[in-house]
Each structure stands twice: as structure tokens, then as C-alpha cells.
Design an enzyme around this catalytic site. Structure first.
Site, PDB file in Angstrom:
ATOM      1  N   ASP A  84       0.779  -1.344   0.093  1.00  0.00           N
ATOM      2  CA  ASP A  84       0.218   0.141  -0.131  1.00  0.00           C
ATOM      3  C   ASP A  84       0.730   1.518   0.259  1.00  0.00           C
ATOM      4  O   ASP A  84       0.427   2.465  -0.494  1.00  0.00           O
ATOM      5  CB  ASP A  84      -0.740  -0.130   1.508  1.00  0.00           C
ATOM      6  CG  ASP A  84      -1.940  -0.205   0.642  1.00  0.00           C
ATOM      7  OD1 ASP A  84      -2.262  -1.627  -0.528  1.00  0.00           O
ATOM      8  OD2 ASP A  84      -3.068  -0.825   1.561  1.00  0.00           O
ATOM      9  N   CYS A 125       1.215  -7.995   5.688  1.00  0.00           N
ATOM     10  CA  CYS A 125       0.409  -6.501   4.997  1.00  0.00           C
ATOM     11  C   CYS A 125      -0.532  -6.387   4.667  1.00  0.00           C
ATOM     12  O   CYS A 125      -1.306  -7.423   3.809  1.00  0.00           O
ATOM     13  CB  CYS A 125       1.965  -6.223   4.090  1.00  0.00           C
ATOM     14  SG  CYS A 125       3.817  -5.622   5.249  1.00  0.00           S
ATOM     15  N   ASP A 126      -1.251  -5.040   5.271  1.00  0.00           N
ATOM     16  CA  ASP A 126      -2.258  -4.761   4.135  1.00  0.00           C
ATOM     17  C   ASP A 126      -3.525  -5.473   4.163  1.00  0.00           C
ATOM     18  O   ASP A 126      -4.336  -6.288   4.862  1.00  0.00           O
ATOM     19  CB  ASP A 126      -1.924  -3.731   2.760  1.00  0.00           C
ATOM     20  CG  ASP A 126      -0.945  -2.929   3.235  1.00  0.00           C
ATOM     21  OD1 ASP A 126      -1.939  -2.320   4.772  1.00  0.00           O
ATOM     22  OD2 ASP A 126      -0.067  -2.320   3.026  1.00  0.00           O
ATOM     23  N   LYS A 127      -3.858  -5.824   2.802  1.00  0.00           N
ATOM     24  CA  LYS A 127      -4.936  -6.190   2.443  1.00  0.00           C
ATOM     25  C   LYS A 127      -4.521  -8.052   2.401  1.00  0.00           C
ATOM     26  O   LYS A 127      -5.475  -8.567   2.618  1.00  0.00           O
ATOM     27  CB  LYS A 127      -5.366  -6.066   0.928  1.00  0.00           C
ATOM     28  CG  LYS A 127      -5.454  -4.816   0.815  1.00  0.00           C
ATOM     29  CD  LYS A 127      -5.955  -4.022   1.759  1.00  0.00           C
ATOM     30  CE  LYS A 127      -6.503  -2.572   1.955  1.00  0.00           C
ATOM     31  NZ  LYS A 127      -4.994  -1.990   2.343  1.00  0.00           N
ATOM     32  N   CYS A 199       4.619  -2.047   8.379  1.00  0.00           N
ATOM     33  CA  CYS A 199       5.107  -0.624   8.682  1.00  0.00           C
ATOM     34  C   CYS A 199       4.982  -0.776  10.529  1.00  0.00           C
ATOM     35  O   CYS A 199       4.207  -0.547  10.905  1.00  0.00           O
ATOM     36  CB  CYS A 199       4.555   0.206   8.336  1.00  0.00           C
ATOM     37  SG  CYS A 199       5.069   0.521   6.189  1.00  0.00           S
ATOM     38  N   GLU A 450      -6.720   4.167  -0.424  1.00  0.00           N
ATOM     39  CA  GLU A 450      -5.530   5.128   0.536  1.00  0.00           C
ATOM     40  C   GLU A 450      -5.888   6.065   0.743  1.00  0.00           C
ATOM     41  O   GLU A 450      -4.873   6.201  -0.529  1.00  0.00           O
ATOM     42  CB  GLU A 450      -5.420   3.710   1.349  1.00  0.00           C
ATOM     43  CG  GLU A 450      -5.248   4.224   2.492  1.00  0.00           C
ATOM     44  CD  GLU A 450      -4.369   2.507   3.171  1.00  0.00           C
ATOM     45  OE1 GLU A 450      -4.811   1.297   3.862  1.00  0.00           O
ATOM     46  OE2 GLU A 450      -3.423   2.138   3.130  1.00  0.00           O
ATOM     47  N   SER A 476      -5.437   5.348   5.078  1.00  0.00           N
ATOM     48  CA  SER A 476      -4.643   4.223   5.738  1.00  0.00           C
ATOM     49  C   SER A 476      -4.497   4.539   7.188  1.00  0.00           C
ATOM     50  O   SER A 476      -4.855   5.458   8.161  1.00  0.00           O
ATOM     51  CB  SER A 476      -3.080   4.880   4.975  1.00  0.00           C
ATOM     52  OG  SER A 476      -2.228   4.493   6.089  1.00  0.00           O
TER      53      SER A 476
END
Length: 561
Positions: A84, A125-127, A199, A450, A476
Site C-alpha cells: 500500500d 501486510c495490508d490486504k 510498517c 487509501e 491508511s
């Protein structure tokens, strides 16, 4: 030597009729012992474009060692992933949320075409995390999660406080606003992301990895042990051992996850101040388990659950600080002092969640506040509604300055994220404004981008305590300030956000969960008569199909049935 016919993999390995199948397995170097052992699929999201995934082969190797030691045969297969951060601020971000459905579907395809006995999911991460969770609940074979772990916080020379990716995005605004020089800017660029891992703040990836612990689908420590620590490898080996135990006892995801599990997840979400993206992913995961999930439940839970953590971007602490403070189990132990959790729910440990956090300890009450001394008496996320968002909108209220919790201001309307960023950097945004970015929802974007770039620009230019931003897109986990996303219905569905005009007064009342456009119904009806839906920027390929199939944000932006 033949395995029990109750194993899923028996349908591709056992009997005379499966000799061709075994021949193909032997072409890959599998021995008879491996073929007739429990076959454990390991879903590896490793790639070389996501910092949180670049090291996942190391985690997978540890899982494989654990599986082999416990008597199974580990078989690795991949899935895609979008970073992302790298996709942020350009067309690539339209594909991020949409990738979640591809991830879930691709795992379903692999696990049905090759009937593994059990699955180990290795996301970060993320999705990728919610996509894998959706697949696990949908497939409902014995499963366990072991993430790649969080990045360490960045250390910028001359700056005492730890930094992270959100600091870098905000630095762009500071540079443009002449409050940071180019040498310092380059120093930030070189240092805010110092290691592999997700992150380092309480952004989407870490939020979901932490909540996977709470849902009972990962071992304690999954959400907080840093990526570069050897304890992450040890946890991966333990996950490898444990999947054979889950298979032996035939414990499946739907034996673990139920309505009460999601109440626990929302409770810990409120205490941690997780990313607003959890309000998309939890409904989507529940949908795949055939569990009803009403996003407005978040408000009911928020009213009784205090916010105990201010992790970046809401405060100075990072996930490594949460790890040293005792992790997710210590947060749950703190919440249990007020009997806020369902303790009797099964987990992948084969024990209850209450047994998992029973011996946890809070080692740092600055990172995890005592329950009688919270940051706020209400939780970190709020679902706002009103004539502007009758089906809901989402804000991370733990990251909103107190002065902006209640705000009225004139709308400045933008038809895309890029238009808004240009206005911010051109100093066309004034104190008190309510920026409205529309046609960025799941259908209208398409893809529900995002909006870290505009929110970071606002913060970097020192306007985050004076300007609000609302959108039918999303934000985000790194976003702070009065940033209200997921406005539903979106503009492309004919939502009221599509009727807002420059200068309209918008009223935001986060403590009372209200978001109102102060324009009378007669005027809105007249505007609707002349309203024309903006054409999406992408109408072909995967995103074109996605726009036709996707539901609204209040349902988690899953595909329509």
C-alpha cells in the site's frame, strides 16, 4: 503406509486410481513417506516489492521445519500482494483493496484443487492478512496464521522520537511548507523504514495481525514480535508444530471464530486504536464465516471500552514498544479487569483465549495504560451517521485532536484525491475547511483508494488540528486528524456526498456519532434532479469487473452474492 481416508489429501494420494497423481508427486522429488504423510499447505505471500514480505521465505522455512518435526509434509504455494505504501498516491492504489478478493479466491482455488489436510497462512501486510483470513474461514480446514512481524521504528539522527512511514508522508507537507529543509527530508527518507517487516505503527497490517491473535487463529505474539527478532522464527516453528495438533484434533477455523470472537476483536480494536480499515476487513471476514456483522456494533462496544494505547500515528509508541510492554495478551489482561472480553472461546493453542492471557503482564503502563487510567473512556474508532452517511462512515477518533472532535465548516469539494492534494499544496485550503473527496469509493474509484497522501499533506503543513477531510474512499492506518472515510452510500451509488457543493456547511460531532450536511431536503432533492454520476476512470480489466461485483463499504466491500 497408506494414510487414513479421513484426511483430505487421501483423495489425491491413496489407492490404485491415484497412481498417476503419485507419479506427478514423485516428479517433484516427494518420497512415499511424504506422500502418505499429512500434507500441509503453506500459503506464502513472499514477494520482492513489499518490505513486510521480502523476508517471508525465512518465516516459511521455520514453519516447514516445525511441520516436518511434527510428522507432516509441508508444501508451499504463493499468493499475490500489494504494498500500500508504494501503491499510494497513484493509480496503483485502486488495486489494493480489490486485491483482497483475488487473494482469498486464489487460495480457495489452490486448496480445493490440491486438497491439503491443513493450512498455514504466512501473510504480513495490508490486504494480504484479511484476504487470507477470508479464505481460512471460507475453506474451514484446520488452519493457523504466522505473520512476518512488524518493522522496527526508524531512528532519524538528531531526532529522539522513533519515526515511521507516516512521518515520511508528513515530511512532504513540511518540506513544501518550508518547515523542513531538504537535508533533513533526505535524512528521513533514508531512515524511517530501517528493516523488513510491516510498517511500525498501528497501521492496517499490524492492526490485522494483532486482531488475528484476538480471533484465536494465531499464537500469542503473532502481532507484535518484530520481524528481525529470532523469536519470530521460533514462533513460526511453533506454528508448524501446532498445525499438526489442530489436524489431529480436527479443530477448524469455524470451531474457533464466532460472533463472540468478533466482539472480542472489536473490543481490542477499540483499546488499541486500530486502523479504520478494520471496519472493512472484519465484516468481510465475518461474511466468509456466514456471521452477521453490523458495523454500528463498534459504537456500542466503544461506549464501554477505553482506549488504552496511543500507537503511531496517534502517539509516540510503535509496535516494538507494545511487544516489550507485554503484547496483545497484556492488553487483553488489562481489559479483563473490567470483564470486557469473552474468555471461554477456543483458539489455535487448543486452549481458550482466557487461558492464553491469564499469565500475561503489563510491563509498561505508558504504552498500555491501566484500565482505570485510559487515554479516553471510549474506544479508538467511531462510526458516524446522519444525512451525509446514513449507512455509516468511519473515523479513527483516537488520532483526532480534541479541538476537532466537534466541528462545523464550509465544504471544499474535489472529484478525486489528486485534485485535493493539488489544492493543499497550492495553499487553497484554509483553517476550518471540510475537504470532501468523492468518487473514490469501492464502485466509483473504482477500488476505494487509501488517502494517506492528502491527510499527511494536511498534517505536514500543520493543518490537522484545523481542517477536516471526508471521503467515500478510505484512509491508511497511518492517517491522523479529523479524517472521516467510508462515507456510505458512496457518490457512485447516488449517495448524498455526490450532492455536496462548495460552501455547504458540514457538521461533524464525533462524540455523538453524527455527520450531517446542513442543507435542507428540498434543496438536495432539486440537486438530485440534475445529478449525473461521474464515469469511473477505469472501466475494463479486473477493476472493471470489480466495480460491477463489489458491494458497499458498510458490508466490507465484499462481492455481492
Amino acid at each position: 503406509m497408506n494414510k487414513d481416508k479421513n484426511y483430505r489429501s487421501s483423495q489425491m494420494t491413496e489407492g490404485m486410481e491415484r497412481a498417476p497423481h503419485r507419479s506427478l508427486m514423485k516428479a517433484m522429488g516427494w518420497s512415499d513417506k511424504e506422500i502418505h504423510s499429512p500434507i500441509i499447505g503453506i500459503v506464502n505471500a513472499k514477494n520482492e516489492v513489499i518490505p513486510g514480505h521480502v523476508h517471508l521465505d525465512r518465516i516459511v522455512d521455520a514453519v516447514k521445519a516445525g511441520v516436518r518435526e511434527a510428522g507432516g509434509h509441508p508444501v508451499v504455494f504463493p499468493t499475490i500482494g500489494v504494498c500500500d505504501g508504494i501503491a499510494m498516491g497513484h493509480t496503483g492504489m485502486k488495486y489494493s483493496l480489490a486485491s483482497r478478493e483475488l487473494i482469498a479466491d486464489s487460495i480457495e482455488v489452490m486448496a480445493m484443487a490440491h486438497p491439503f489436510d491443513a493450512l498455514v497462512f504466512v501473510p504480513n501486510c495490508d490486504k494480504i492478512v484479511p484476504g487470507m483470513l477470508m479464505a481460512a474461514l471460507r475453506l474451514n480446514v484446520p488452519s493457523i496464521f504466522i505473520s512476518g512481524g512488524p518493522m522496527l521504528a526508524g531512528r532519524v539522527p538528531g531526532v529522539k522520537e522513533g519515526k515511521d512511514l507516516s512521518s515520511m508522508f508528513e515530511a512532504i507537507g513540511s518540506l513544501k511548507n518550508n518547515t523542513m529543509d531538504e537535508k533533513t527530508f533526505k535524512c528521513y527518507e533514508d531512515n524511517v523504514c530501517p528493516t523488513c517487516g510491516s510498517c511500525s505503527g498501528m497501521f492496517t497490517a499490524n492492526s490485522m495481525n494483532c486482531l488475528t491473535e484476538v480471533l484465536g487463529l494465531a499464537l500469542p505474539g503473532n502481532g507484535t514480535i518484530p520481524a528481525v527478532y529470532s523469536q519470530r522464527d521460533v514462533l513460526a516453528k511453533r506454528a508448524g508444530y501446532q498445525i499438526l495438533e489442530l489436524l489431529k484434533k480436527n479443530i477448524r477455523p469455524q470451531d474457533i471464530v464466532n460472533e463472540k470472537s468478533f466482539e472480542n476483536a472489536l473490543t481490542v480494536d477499540m483499546a488499541l486504536g486500530c486502523s479504520t480499515n478494520t471496519m472493512l476487513h472484519l465484516p468481510a471476514i465475518a461474511h466468509n464465516a456466514n456471521i452477521e456483522f453490523d458495523i454500528f456494533t463498534a459504537n456500542k462496544i466503544s461506549e464501554k471500552v477505553p482506549n488504552l494505547c496511543h500507537l503511531a500515528p496517534a502517539g509516540p509508541h510503535h509496535i516494538e514498544d507494545l511487544y516489550f510492554a507485554g503484547g496483545i495478551m497484556a492488553v487483553m489482561k488489562e481489559l479483563d479487569k473490567k470483564n470486557l472480553l469473552h474468555k471461554d472461546l477456543l483458539t489455535v493453542t487448543t486452549k481458550t483465549i482466557g487461558e492464553s492471557f491469564k499469565d500475561a503482564q503489563n510491563y509498561d503502563n505508558q504504552v498500555i495504560r491501566d484500565i482505570d487510567n485510559p487515554y479516553t473512556k471510549t474506544g479508538g474508532i467511531a462510526i458516524l451517521s446522519g444525512n451525509l452517511a446514513p449507512m455509516g462512515s468511519v473515523v479513527k477518533r483516537s488520532a483526532v485532536d480534541e479541538k476537532m472532535l466537534v466541528h462545523k465548516g464550509p465544504a471544499k469539494v474535489f472529484e478525486s484525491e489528486e485534485e485535493c492534494i493539488d489544492a493543499i499544496f497550492s495553499s487553497k485550503v484554509k483553517s476550518g475547511d471540510v475537504l470532501v473527496i468523492r468518487y473514490e469509493g469501492p464502485k466509483g474509484g473504482p477500488g476505494m483508494r487509501e488517502m494517506l497522501s492528502p491527510t499527511s499533506a494536511i498534517a505536514g503543513m500543520g493543518l490537522d488540528k484545523e481542517v477536516a477531510l471526508l471521503t467515500d474512499g478510505r484512509f491508511s492506518g497511518a492517517t491522523r486528524g479529523a479524517s472521516i472515510g467510508h462515507v456510505c452510500p458512496e457518490a457512485a451509488q447516488g449517495g448524498v456526498i455526490g450532492l455536496v457543493e462548495d460552501g455547504d456547511i458540514i457538521s461533524i460531532d464525533i462524540p455523538n456519532y453524527k455527520l450531517e450536511l446542513l442543507v435542507d431536503d428540498k434543496t438536495l432533492a432539486k440537486r438530485r434532479e440534475s445529478w449525473v454520476c461521474k464515469e469511473p476512470t477505469i472501466t475494463n480489466g479486473y477493476l472493471g469487473r470489480y466495480a460491477k461485483l463489489v458491494s458497499d463499504a458498510s458490508k466490507g466491500a465484499v462481492y455481492k452474492e
